[in-house]
Design a protein around this motif. Structure first.
Motif, mmCIF file in Angstrom:
data_model
loop_
_atom_site.group_PDB
_atom_site.id
_atom_site.type_symbol
_atom_site.label_atom_id
_atom_site.label_comp_id
_atom_site.label_asym_id
_atom_site.label_seq_id
_atom_site.Cartn_x
_atom_site.Cartn_y
_atom_site.Cartn_z
ATOM 1 N N ASP A 1 -15.599 41.619 14.669
ATOM 2 C CA ASP A 1 -15.049 42.573 15.638
ATOM 3 C C ASP A 1 -14.610 43.889 14.996
ATOM 4 O O ASP A 1 -14.081 44.753 15.670
ATOM 5 C CB ASP A 1 -13.908 41.953 16.454
ATOM 6 N N THR A 2 -14.846 44.058 13.713
ATOM 7 C CA THR A 2 -14.507 45.250 12.925
ATOM 8 C C THR A 2 -13.001 45.461 12.778
ATOM 9 O O THR A 2 -12.574 46.479 12.242
ATOM 10 C CB THR A 2 -15.147 46.555 13.487
ATOM 11 N N CYS A 3 -12.206 44.513 13.224
ATOM 12 C CA CYS A 3 -10.745 44.635 13.177
ATOM 13 C C CYS A 3 -10.100 43.435 12.499
ATOM 14 O O CYS A 3 -8.926 43.131 12.715
ATOM 15 C CB CYS A 3 -10.187 44.801 14.580
ATOM 16 N N GLY A 4 -10.907 42.688 11.711
ATOM 17 C CA GLY A 4 -10.371 41.581 10.942
ATOM 18 C C GLY A 4 -10.649 40.199 11.485
ATOM 19 O O GLY A 4 -10.096 39.221 10.989
ATOM 20 N N ASN A 5 -11.517 40.099 12.496
ATOM 21 C CA ASN A 5 -11.764 38.797 13.129
ATOM 22 C C ASN A 5 -13.247 38.516 13.297
ATOM 23 O O ASN A 5 -14.035 39.424 13.527
ATOM 24 C CB ASN A 5 -11.129 38.764 14.525
ATOM 25 N N GLN B 1 -12.577 32.308 5.495
ATOM 26 C CA GLN B 1 -13.168 30.971 5.632
ATOM 27 C C GLN B 1 -14.299 30.937 6.654
ATOM 28 O O GLN B 1 -14.924 29.907 6.851
ATOM 29 C CB GLN B 1 -12.094 29.963 6.050
ATOM 30 N N GLY B 2 -14.542 32.044 7.331
ATOM 31 C CA GLY B 2 -15.602 32.094 8.327
ATOM 32 C C GLY B 2 -15.226 31.443 9.646
ATOM 33 O O GLY B 2 -16.107 31.056 10.413
ATOM 34 N N LYS C 1 -0.820 38.373 9.456
ATOM 35 C CA LYS C 1 -1.863 39.038 8.679
ATOM 36 C C LYS C 1 -2.474 38.089 7.649
ATOM 37 O O LYS C 1 -3.694 38.034 7.483
ATOM 38 C CB LYS C 1 -1.297 40.275 7.990
ATOM 39 N N ALA C 2 -1.632 37.307 6.981
ATOM 40 C CA ALA C 2 -2.129 36.334 5.999
ATOM 41 C C ALA C 2 -3.009 35.295 6.688
ATOM 42 O O ALA C 2 -4.074 34.926 6.177
ATOM 43 C CB ALA C 2 -0.962 35.665 5.275
ATOM 44 N N TYR C 3 -2.594 34.817 7.854
ATOM 45 C CA TYR C 3 -3.369 33.840 8.616
ATOM 46 C C TYR C 3 -4.710 34.444 9.036
ATOM 47 O O TYR C 3 -5.769 33.836 8.849
ATOM 48 C CB TYR C 3 -2.570 33.389 9.835
ATOM 49 N N GLN C 4 -4.669 35.656 9.579
ATOM 50 C CA GLN C 4 -5.885 36.324 10.037
ATOM 51 C C GLN C 4 -6.872 36.485 8.882
ATOM 52 O O GLN C 4 -8.058 36.174 9.018
ATOM 53 C CB GLN C 4 -5.548 37.684 10.641
ATOM 54 N N GLN C 5 -6.398 36.945 7.749
ATOM 55 C CA GLN C 5 -7.274 37.163 6.602
ATOM 56 C C GLN C 5 -7.858 35.849 6.078
ATOM 57 O O GLN C 5 -9.037 35.789 5.728
ATOM 58 C CB GLN C 5 -6.523 37.905 5.501
#
Length: 130
Positions: A116-120, A73-74, A64-68
């Motif tokens: 993607d509306t799901c964090g990506n 960072q775009g 989760k930390a990596y994804q966020q």
């Protein structure tokens, strides 16, 4: 060797399923549960035996930390290739997809990005024809 599966983490598997199938036009390859765990993969309908994209629930603190961080960072979580990026942009927009970057020419390709509306962030790339 071949790559058969890659994973992205999503904060809501149902919303991700709707986005990747209804908005992007992918097809479900696998969808089953084992207790609280759900195995969910989608594929390109153009390559039904191609690489699967696992939409894994983001319940791992490190992931989760990596994804966020990548999102902030775009940085795209995944890249898809297109033979008609402008046509895909129009189709995805008509289905409700929201692009943060419309098709933009860069060195050697045209790229577009959407949420993607799901964090990506998702990048779509069309390579230049030489």
């Amino acid at each position: 060797m071949k790559i058969r599966l890659t994973t992205i983490y999503v904060d809501d598997q149902e919303r991700a399923l709707r986005f990747y199938t209804d908005i992007l036009g992918m097809a479900v390859k696998a969808d089953f549960s084992n207790g609280p765990y759900r195995w969910l993969t989608v594929i390109s309908p153009d390559e039904p035996e191609g690489t699967e994209l696992q939409l894994a629930l983001n319940d791992n603190p490190a992931a989760k930390a990596y994804q966020q961080a990548m999102f902030q960072q775009g940085q795209p979580a995944v890249m898809f290739y297109s033979d008609d990026i402008k046509g895909d942009h129009e189709r995805i927009t008509a289905r409700g997809g929201q692009f943060s970057m419309p098709p933009t020419e860069v060195t050697g390709s045209t790229i577009a990005q959407l949420n993607d509306t799901c964090g990506n962030l998702i990048q779509i790339t069309q390579l230049a024809r030489w």
